[in-house]
Design a protein around this motif. Structure first.
Motif, PDB file in Angstrom:
ATOM      1  N   ILE A 221       0.722  -1.367  -0.074  1.00 14.23           N
ATOM      2  CA  ILE A 221      -0.114   0.079  -0.001  1.00 14.23           C
ATOM      3  C   ILE A 221       0.923   1.201  -0.034  1.00 14.23           C
ATOM      4  N   THR A 222       0.321   2.209  -0.790  1.00 14.46           N
ATOM      5  CA  THR A 222       1.112   3.456  -0.686  1.00 14.46           C
ATOM      6  C   THR A 222       0.260   4.504  -0.542  1.00 14.46           C
ATOM      7  N   ILE A 223       0.480   5.323   0.380  1.00 12.94           N
ATOM      8  CA  ILE A 223      -0.511   6.440   0.776  1.00 12.94           C
ATOM      9  C   ILE A 223       0.649   7.654   0.911  1.00 12.94           C
ATOM     10  N   PRO A 224       0.249   9.041   0.269  1.00  9.11           N
ATOM     11  CA  PRO A 224       1.021   9.842   0.680  1.00  9.11           C
ATOM     12  C   PRO A 224       1.502  10.600   2.024  1.00  9.11           C
ATOM     13  N   GLN A 225       2.520  11.027   2.222  1.00  5.31           N
ATOM     14  CA  GLN A 225       2.807  11.074   3.785  1.00  5.31           C
ATOM     15  C   GLN A 225       1.804  12.327   4.327  1.00  5.31           C
ATOM     16  N   ALA A 226       1.469  13.300   3.314  1.00  2.00           N
ATOM     17  CA  ALA A 226       0.528  14.413   3.939  1.00  2.00           C
ATOM     18  C   ALA A 226      -0.182  15.010   2.732  1.00  2.00           C
ATOM     19  N   VAL A 227      -1.310  15.504   3.068  1.00  4.25           N
ATOM     20  CA  VAL A 227      -2.322  16.074   2.009  1.00  4.25           C
ATOM     21  C   VAL A 227      -2.779  17.418   2.605  1.00  4.25           C
ATOM     22  N   SER A 228      -2.935  18.508   1.677  1.00  2.68           N
ATOM     23  CA  SER A 228      -3.325  19.532   2.133  1.00  2.68           C
ATOM     24  C   SER A 228      -4.338  20.142   1.154  1.00  2.68           C
ATOM     25  N   GLY A 229      -5.587  19.362   1.271  1.00  4.47           N
ATOM     26  CA  GLY A 229      -6.484  19.849   0.416  1.00  4.47           C
ATOM     27  C   GLY A 229      -6.567  19.335  -0.861  1.00  4.47           C
ATOM     28  N   GLY A 230      -5.717  18.618  -1.235  1.00  5.19           N
ATOM     29  CA  GLY A 230      -5.547  18.484  -2.596  1.00  5.19           C
ATOM     30  C   GLY A 230      -5.831  16.809  -2.751  1.00  5.19           C
ATOM     31  N   GLU A 231      -5.631  16.227  -3.679  1.00  5.26           N
ATOM     32  CA  GLU A 231      -6.072  14.935  -4.329  1.00  5.26           C
ATOM     33  C   GLU A 231      -4.823  13.778  -3.522  1.00  5.26           C
ATOM     34  N   VAL A 232      -5.646  12.837  -3.004  1.00  2.37           N
ATOM     35  CA  VAL A 232      -5.129  11.712  -2.268  1.00  2.37           C
ATOM     36  C   VAL A 232      -4.910  10.519  -3.544  1.00  2.37           C
ATOM     37  N   SER A 233      -3.790   9.840  -3.650  1.00  4.20           N
ATOM     38  CA  SER A 233      -3.712   8.871  -4.635  1.00  4.20           C
ATOM     39  C   SER A 233      -2.980   7.716  -4.172  1.00  4.20           C
ATOM     40  N   PRO A 234      -3.813   7.087  -3.416  1.00  2.00           N
ATOM     41  CA  PRO A 234      -3.391   5.839  -2.780  1.00  2.00           C
ATOM     42  C   PRO A 234      -3.208   4.655  -3.774  1.00  2.00           C
ATOM     43  N   THR A 235      -2.172   3.783  -3.631  1.00  2.00           N
ATOM     44  CA  THR A 235      -2.235   2.731  -4.373  1.00  2.00           C
ATOM     45  C   THR A 235      -2.221   1.310  -3.476  1.00  2.00           C
ATOM     46  N   LEU A 236      -2.965   0.420  -3.901  1.00  2.00           N
ATOM     47  CA  LEU A 236      -3.145  -0.753  -3.038  1.00  2.00           C
ATOM     48  C   LEU A 236      -2.985  -1.751  -4.094  1.00  2.00           C
ATOM     49  N   VAL A 237      -2.248  -2.999  -3.605  1.00  2.00           N
ATOM     50  CA  VAL A 237      -1.778  -4.199  -4.475  1.00  2.00           C
ATOM     51  C   VAL A 237      -2.435  -5.226  -3.393  1.00  2.00           C
ATOM     52  N   LEU A 238      -3.375  -6.071  -4.077  1.00  2.00           N
ATOM     53  CA  LEU A 238      -4.088  -7.322  -3.479  1.00  2.00           C
ATOM     54  C   LEU A 238      -3.795  -8.454  -4.092  1.00  2.00           C
ATOM     55  N   ARG A 239      -3.841  -9.674  -3.562  1.00  2.00           N
ATOM     56  CA  ARG A 239      -3.762 -10.944  -4.130  1.00  2.00           C
ATOM     57  C   ARG A 239      -5.123 -11.375  -3.761  1.00  2.00           C
ATOM     58  N   LEU A 240      -6.038 -11.551  -4.745  1.00  2.00           N
ATOM     59  CA  LEU A 240      -7.051 -12.346  -4.423  1.00  2.00           C
ATOM     60  C   LEU A 240      -7.298 -13.945  -4.962  1.00  2.00           C
ATOM     61  N   PRO A 241      -7.654 -14.647  -3.922  1.00  2.00           N
ATOM     62  CA  PRO A 241      -7.927 -16.106  -4.443  1.00  2.00           C
ATOM     63  C   PRO A 241      -9.251 -16.128  -5.311  1.00  2.00           C
ATOM     64  N   LYS A 242      -9.574 -17.056  -5.974  1.00  2.00           N
ATOM     65  CA  LYS A 242     -10.557 -17.255  -6.755  1.00  2.00           C
ATOM     66  C   LYS A 242     -11.634 -18.126  -6.248  1.00  2.00           C
ATOM     67  N   ASN A 243     -11.732 -18.123  -4.909  1.00  2.00           N
ATOM     68  CA  ASN A 243     -12.714 -18.954  -4.350  1.00  2.00           C
ATOM     69  C   ASN A 243     -14.130 -18.244  -4.120  1.00  2.00           C
ATOM     70  N   ARG A 244     -13.964 -17.185  -4.703  1.00  2.00           N
ATOM     71  CA  ARG A 244     -15.255 -16.225  -4.355  1.00  2.00           C
ATOM     72  C   ARG A 244     -15.643 -16.023  -5.634  1.00  2.00           C
ATOM     73  N   GLU A 245     -16.872 -15.420  -5.767  1.00  2.33           N
ATOM     74  CA  GLU A 245     -17.353 -14.896  -7.076  1.00  2.33           C
ATOM     75  C   GLU A 245     -17.257 -13.432  -7.225  1.00  2.33           C
ATOM     76  N   HIS A 246     -17.273 -12.630  -6.196  1.00  3.62           N
ATOM     77  CA  HIS A 246     -17.054 -11.173  -6.106  1.00  3.62           C
ATOM     78  C   HIS A 246     -16.571 -10.666  -4.824  1.00  3.62           C
ATOM     79  N   TYR A 247     -15.565  -9.784  -4.979  1.00  2.04           N
ATOM     80  CA  TYR A 247     -14.933  -9.050  -3.855  1.00  2.04           C
ATOM     81  C   TYR A 247     -14.992  -7.544  -4.060  1.00  2.04           C
ATOM     82  N   SER A 248     -15.264  -6.958  -2.995  1.00  2.00           N
ATOM     83  CA  SER A 248     -15.203  -5.440  -3.077  1.00  2.00           C
ATOM     84  C   SER A 248     -14.213  -4.843  -1.952  1.00  2.00           C
TER      85      SER A 248
END
Lengths: 376, 84
Positions: A221-248
């Motif tokens: 996961i990548t989250i900026p150190q600080a934000v001042s009213g601007g946009e935040v662009s986190p990046t999230l990396v997941l490994r998902l098993p295929k034993n479910r039909e739908h993840y959120s």
């Protein structure tokens, strides 16, 4: 004064008494190896409706042990996010507890106390969950399943002690078990197990817990150190098993007034996702097919602005009878949480109806606090 | 002259008495490992509700005890408890 033969008799003046103490011989034990297994806790979906899903996974360690003698000791497991308040009984400890209760029943006179003993006996003998060769000791929680859910969701700690572990002489395999938060069950982290005889440490071993193959893993996961009213662009990396039909999944910043989504994504089995991603003019968030070759998916999020959140960091407070409010996040440090759900879809959705099929999530994955965002 | 002679009238005699101190016992000793002979630090020594711990030389001491019979307990993790 009556004088006992073993007593020391002090006379007037100075008396000298030197003592030699005999050390307790600790059993010679060597842990030669350990392997860890994370088992998806089978209660999800199987418990009475009011208990809801459990946000924990059962972790089992298998130790290869060489011991010079038979003894009953204890195992201490040190692991982040261990859930300690759930006592587990090993096969040996299970029998010890039954024997204790039977002895009390045998020595009790008929009345209220003996009824409680029978309830306790039933509590561990019938109807209570066994997982990975361990019995969950419900005696202290009463006869209510929902109390167990309360306990298993209690504040995690990092140390769990398992008593009544039978270690036979020679080379053997013994098991240790504990519960961990789902959030702790994902990703690699170290776990150490130590064997004790009374309070004497015999041996200890450390290794990495490997994530289970049937729950999502947070790889990065990548989250900026600080934000001042601007946009935040986190990046999230997941490994998902295929034993479910739908993840959120939702990555949210949590403020005093509520939470605001930083990033979200939904993944679905291609047989579900592809029809919905076809030009059906649905306005919903796109479902990403669960078809990555390595099962690793990346969520690229952005702080929602537009009509939901203005140019500065805010959280929306929803009202039923009046317009929603947008509360600016005051400068400060806010925790960022990741939560997910998995679904099993019994009926194929048609058109845009995926979110209205009416089923409850099969499991929820609370990864807990995965980072912090400073609003300046 | 040791006798007191009283005469007619008023007689005054002042006497100073020296208190007898109660007998006092002190106890001291050293605790060692029965196998190695080394001194053991941190042994809990209990006598009649009083507690002391051995120092790095295994030494312990109690002062101002009333002479008499006592049961003394020596406790240390990893060692058999000794009672005398």
């Amino acid at each position: 004064m009556k004088q006992l033969s073993d007593d020391i008799v002090l006379i007037e003046g100075s008396n000298e008494l030197n003592i030699q103490m005999t050390p307790i011989a600790a059993p010679g034990v060597t842990i030669t190896s350990v392997s860890w297994e994370l088992i998806d806790y089978p209660f999800v979906g199987d418990w009475p409706e009011e208990t809801g899903p459990l946000h924990a996974t059962f972790c089992k360690g298998t130790l290869q042990v060489e011991s010079a003698s038979d003894f009953v000791g204890s195992a201490q497991i040190i692991c982040p996010n261990t859930i300690a308040p759930v006592p587990l009984l090993t096969a040996y400890g299970y029998q010890v507890v039954l024997d204790e209760i039977d002895a009390k029943i045998a020595s009790s006179t008929p009345g209220g106390a003996i009824q409680q003993l029978w309830i306790a006996r039933r509590a561990i003998f019938l109807g209570y969950p066994k997982v990975g060769g361990f019995t969950i000791d419900f005696r202290w929680y009463g006869d209510e399943d929902r109390y167990f859910r309360t306990w298993i969701n209690a504040s995690p700690v990092s140390v769990f002690t398992l008593d009544n572990v039978l270690i036979p002489a020679g080379v053997s395999t013994i098991s240790v078990g504990f519960f961990a938060k789902y959030g702790a069950a994902v990703g690699l982290f170290p776990a150490a197990v130590s064997l004790y005889s009374d309070e004497t440490l015999l041996d200890s071993i450390e290794s990495d817990l490997v994530p289970p193959t049937n729950v999502p893993q947070l790889l990065g996961i990548t989250i900026p150190q600080a934000v001042s009213g601007g946009e935040v662009s986190p990046t999230l990396v997941l490994r998902l098993p295929k034993n479910r039909e739908h993840y959120s999944f939702n990555l949210s910043v949590v403020g005093v007034y509520g939470s605001c989504v930083l990033a979200s994504a939904s993944y679905a089995d291609p047989s579900i996702a592809i029809p919905l991603m076809a030009p059906d003019r649905c306005g919903y968030a796109m479902l990403i097919p669960l078809d990555a070759p390595d099962d690793i998916y990346t969520i690229l999020g952005i702080w929602e602005r537009g009509e939901w959140v203005a140019a500065i960091a805010e959280v929306r407070i929803h009202h039923v009878n009046r317009p929603d409010e947008y509360i600016p996040l005051q400068p400060g440090i806010y925790s960022v949480q990741l939560r997910g759900e998995s679904w099993k879809i019994s009926a194929k959705p048609t058109g845009c109806g995926l979110y209205w099929y009416g089923l409850e999530p099969e499991a929820r994955y609370d990864f807990g606090i995965v980072g912090y965002l400073e609003v300046v | 002259m040791a006798d007191i002679i009283l005469i007619e009238g008023n007689n005054e005699l002042n006497v100073g008495m020296v208190p007898i101190l109660p007998p006092v016992a002190n106890l001291y000793g050293v605790v060692t490992d029965a196998e190695t002979g080394y001194a053991i630090e941190g042994v809990k020594v209990t006598i009649d509700g009083l507690t002391a711990y051995t120092d790095s030389l295994g030494q312990y001491a109690f002062a101002g005890l009333t002479p008499g019979a006592y049961t003394i307990t020596f406790e240390k993790e990893g060692y058999e408890t000794a009672v005398r």
